[in-house]
Design an enzyme around this catalytic site. Structure first.
Site, PDB file in Angstrom:
ATOM      1  N   GLY A  13     -27.357 -23.059  44.309  1.00 13.30           N
ATOM      2  CA  GLY A  13     -26.410 -23.937  44.979  1.00 13.30           C
ATOM      3  C   GLY A  13     -25.389 -23.330  45.923  1.00 13.30           C
ATOM      4  O   GLY A  13     -24.500 -24.059  46.375  1.00 13.30           O
ATOM      5  N   CYS A  51     -27.146 -26.689  50.825  1.00 13.33           N
ATOM      6  CA  CYS A  51     -27.430 -27.087  49.436  1.00 13.33           C
ATOM      7  C   CYS A  51     -26.486 -28.185  48.957  1.00 13.33           C
ATOM      8  O   CYS A  51     -25.290 -28.118  49.200  1.00 13.33           O
ATOM      9  CB  CYS A  51     -27.213 -25.922  48.479  1.00 13.33           C
ATOM     10  SG  CYS A  51     -28.245 -24.526  48.827  1.00 13.33           S
ATOM     11  N   GLY A 101     -28.287 -16.925  49.587  1.00 13.14           N
ATOM     12  CA  GLY A 101     -27.525 -18.122  49.926  1.00 13.14           C
ATOM     13  C   GLY A 101     -26.026 -17.883  49.992  1.00 13.14           C
ATOM     14  O   GLY A 101     -25.471 -17.022  49.308  1.00 13.14           O
ATOM     15  N   ARG A 104     -40.902 -27.425  44.704  1.00 10.06           N
ATOM     16  CA  ARG A 104     -39.779 -26.489  44.574  1.00 10.06           C
ATOM     17  C   ARG A 104     -38.570 -27.151  43.913  1.00 10.06           C
ATOM     18  O   ARG A 104     -37.813 -26.516  43.196  1.00 10.06           O
ATOM     19  CB  ARG A 104     -39.436 -25.989  45.984  1.00 10.06           C
ATOM     20  CG  ARG A 104     -38.317 -24.983  46.096  1.00 10.06           C
ATOM     21  CD  ARG A 104     -38.405 -24.301  47.455  1.00 10.06           C
ATOM     22  NE  ARG A 104     -37.187 -23.636  47.844  1.00 10.06           N
ATOM     23  CZ  ARG A 104     -37.065 -22.816  48.887  1.00 10.06           C
ATOM     24  NH1 ARG A 104     -38.099 -22.564  49.642  1.00 10.06           N
ATOM     25  NH2 ARG A 104     -35.931 -22.248  49.197  1.00 10.06           N
TER      26      ARG A 104
HETATM   27  P1  XMP Z   1     -27.850 -20.147  53.424  1.00 15.32           P
HETATM   28  O1  XMP Z   1     -26.425 -20.294  52.935  1.00 15.32           O
HETATM   29  O2  XMP Z   1     -28.173 -18.768  53.829  1.00 15.32           O
HETATM   30  O3  XMP Z   1     -28.753 -20.488  52.142  1.00 15.32           O
HETATM   31  O4  XMP Z   1     -28.146 -21.156  54.472  1.00 15.32           O
HETATM   32  C1  XMP Z   1     -30.145 -20.388  52.165  1.00 15.32           C
HETATM   33  C2  XMP Z   1     -30.679 -20.578  50.768  1.00 15.32           C
HETATM   34  O5  XMP Z   1     -30.391 -21.891  50.273  1.00 15.32           O
HETATM   35  C3  XMP Z   1     -31.370 -22.265  49.308  1.00 15.32           C
HETATM   36  N1  XMP Z   1     -31.869 -23.590  49.659  1.00 15.32           N
HETATM   37  C4  XMP Z   1     -31.458 -24.718  49.077  1.00 15.32           C
HETATM   38  N2  XMP Z   1     -30.641 -24.931  48.024  1.00 15.32           N
HETATM   39  N3  XMP Z   1     -30.961 -27.254  48.266  1.00 15.32           N
HETATM   40  C5  XMP Z   1     -30.395 -26.216  47.612  1.00 15.32           C
HETATM   41  O6  XMP Z   1     -29.649 -26.438  46.654  1.00 15.32           O
HETATM   42  C6  XMP Z   1     -31.801 -27.109  49.323  1.00 15.32           C
HETATM   43  O7  XMP Z   1     -32.291 -28.082  49.878  1.00 15.32           O
HETATM   44  C7  XMP Z   1     -32.077 -25.781  49.735  1.00 15.32           C
HETATM   45  N4  XMP Z   1     -32.876 -25.266  50.695  1.00 15.32           N
HETATM   46  C8  XMP Z   1     -32.719 -23.924  50.627  1.00 15.32           C
HETATM   47  C9  XMP Z   1     -32.457 -21.217  49.342  1.00 15.32           C
HETATM   48  O8  XMP Z   1     -32.285 -20.393  48.223  1.00 15.32           O
HETATM   49  C10 XMP Z   1     -32.193 -20.507  50.654  1.00 15.32           C
HETATM   50  O9  XMP Z   1     -32.679 -19.191  50.686  1.00 15.32           O
END
Ligand code: XMP
Length: 491
Positions: free
Chosen positions: A307, A312, A346, A410
């Site tokens: 998260g 996210c 993330g 996922r």
């Molecule tokens: P950043 O902050 O670099 O994060 O844009 C990328 C990471 O976010 C995760 N990810 C998600 N997490 N819902 C979530 O809670 C989503 O829809 C989602 N899509 C991606 C993933 O770990 C990615 O590398």
């Protein structure tokens, strides 16, 4: 200096990037001298600790290729199987010393046929060797010449007839000198019967002979390295990707501390470890126990983050998650116990966040929003009010789950009505990813200089301060009007 992260753990307090700052320390380290290479496993290192996220608006073949050229790596998102296999092939063939089986056409085919062949290979190249019925080389179709031909024109009428050929034994260095001398972009290789047996392309040959090869992330055969998300319970996909030379497999879902992920890790190891050389990453987790469970199942590397991502909504939708600095610190305790490493995934916005993530215990960071919007990110850019944008979306967003079966898996959803855990939006177009990496590498080097860390290992475990809300305000530009955006800071 109090152990800020240890104390927070005792209090059950979750901390994230803006809650902490690294304490500057005595340093003999010049930013330009620090070493950024890091071992993901013994024998598998990255030259910069950056990974492009396995997302459909971040990492396809173009991004993965660009990341490996910069010394990092890209993890391909889990698209449909054939597209993902092609993408792996695409990256692995980028620096092909020699194209072993060049695609060819006959002189009796038409321009329409040629266009169809090129489309089949997704227009990755525009030159095709022309052969006769006995596979003897008679010419070359080039995009330059073909553009003036009508759709029904025969290849023999618009091909280049005066082609330069060389023996099939020509080395890459010999090819380079011959192509320079004859000024040809393609060198066709033939056997004693003039039958086609290979080809060199000057772009590849030049980058091999002249390029910054020492900066690239290459496998033992001199090919660019690439990773790919293989989801869970899909051993058929794993096998196809390994056969194409995929270097890193990511068994990745939103909740990695789960039976599906653990069993997939065990099954992949049991079935493929003895025949293939690969790094197995599993995730995502956000706790000591989660990381420990994946390491015990056989993961080489564990990916951390529930998260924190910019797109996210997992935490607001589910109420679950761990602020990222704490998640990294907790998972890294498990990694240290087993002598392995973790990826912080993330929430990285600024280069300073990279420094903090590594100091908290990560070896490498995965970034989505930082790399989204670059030239190499999938998708077209679009103009709004005179400014260029590209789309960026969560893999758990409604759009991604509608478009991709893998996103449904996922985020453990079923087809039909969905509960999204991510959002969709736009980010400004940012130009080539190497310019972004330049800024993040520069920031990382600078941070390492301030804390006196000569390499990534020395950065891990450096001391943090807690920051109050007043400290957060002080940390960013203040008391100035009309702040201009800098290349590494957007207000
Ligand atoms: P950043 O902050 O670099 O994060 O844009 C990328 C990471 O976010 C995760 N990810 C998600 N997490 N819902 C979530 O809670 C989503 O829809 C989602 N899509 C991606 C993933 O770990 C990615 O590398």
């Amino acid at each position: 200096m109090a152990d800020v992260l240890g104390k927070a753990r005792e209090e059950g307090l979750g901390l994230t990037f803006d809650d902490v700052l690294l304490v500057p320390g005595y340093s003999e380290v010049l930013p330009s001298d620090v070493l950024l290479n890091v071992d993901l496993t013994k024998g598998f290192s990255l030259k910069i600790p950056f990974i492009a996220a396995d997302m459909d608006t971040v990492c396809g073949a173009d991004m993965a290729r660009a990341m490996a050229f910069e010394g990092g790596i890209g993890f391909l998102w889990k698209s449909d199987l054939e597209s993902q296999v092609l993408a792996v092939e695409d990256v692995k063939n980028t620096l092909n010393r020699k194209i072993e089986k060049p695609i060819s056409v006959l002189g009796s085919q038409t321009k329409k046929d040629v266009l169809e062949v090129l489309r089949r290979y997704r227009n990755r190249f525009s030159s095709l060797v022309v052969v006769d019925e006995d596979r003897r080389v008679v010419g070359l179709v080039t995009g330059d010449k073909m553009q003036f031909a009508g759709e029904d024109s025969f290849v023999r009428d618009f091909m280049v007839k005066d082609v330069v050929v060389a023996s099939g034994t020509t080395s890459v260095v010999e090819a380079y000198h011959l192509m320079m001398k004859r000024r040809v972009p393609k060198l066709i290789l033939v056997d004693e019967e003039r039958q086609l047996c290979g080809m060199y392309s000057f772009k590849d040959v030049k980058s091999i002979v002249e390029g910054d090869r020492h900066l690239y992330n290459l496998d033992a055969k001199g090919r660019l390295r690439v990773g790919a998300n293989v989801g869970v319970n899909d051993l058929g996909r794993v096998e196809r990707l390994l056969k194409k030379g995929c270097d890193v497999l990511l068994v990745g879902t939103a909740h990695g501390h789960s039976r599906n992920v653990i069993e997939t890790v065990k099954n992949v190891n049991a079935k493929f470890r003895k025949d293939y050389d690969f790094v197995l990453v599993a995730g995502n987790v956000a706790t000591y126990e989660g990381a420990r469970a994946l390491f015990e199942a056989g993961a080489d590397v564990v990916k951390v983050g529930i998260g924190p991502g910019s797109i996210c909504t997992t935490r607001v939708v589910s109420g679950a998650g761990v602020p990222q600095i704490t998640a990294i610190s907790e998972a890294s305790r498990a990694a240290k116990e087993v002598g392995k490493c973790i990826i912080a995934d993330g929430g990285i916005r600024y280069s300073g966040d990279v420094v903090k993530a590594i100091a908290a215990g990560a070896s490498v960071v995965m970034m989505g929003s930082v790399f989204a919007g670059t030239e190499e990110a999938p998708g077209e850019s679009l103009q709004i009010g005179g400014q260029k944008f590209k789309s960026y979306r969560g893999m758990g967003s409604a759009g991604a789950m509608t478009d991709n079966a893998s996103s449904i898996e996922r985020y453990s959803q079923s087809v039909g009505k969905m509960v999204p855990e991510g959002v969709e939006g736009m980010v400004p177009y940012k130009g080539p990813v190497k310019d972004i990496i330049f800024q993040y590498v520069g920031g990382l080097r600078s941070g390492m200089g301030y804390v006196g860390a000569r390499n990534i290992l020395e950065l891990q475990g450096k001391a943090f301060n807690r920051v109050t809300s007043a400290g957060q305000i002080e940390a960013k530009p203040h008391d100035i009007m009309g702040v201009k955006e800098a290349s590494n800071f957007k207000g």
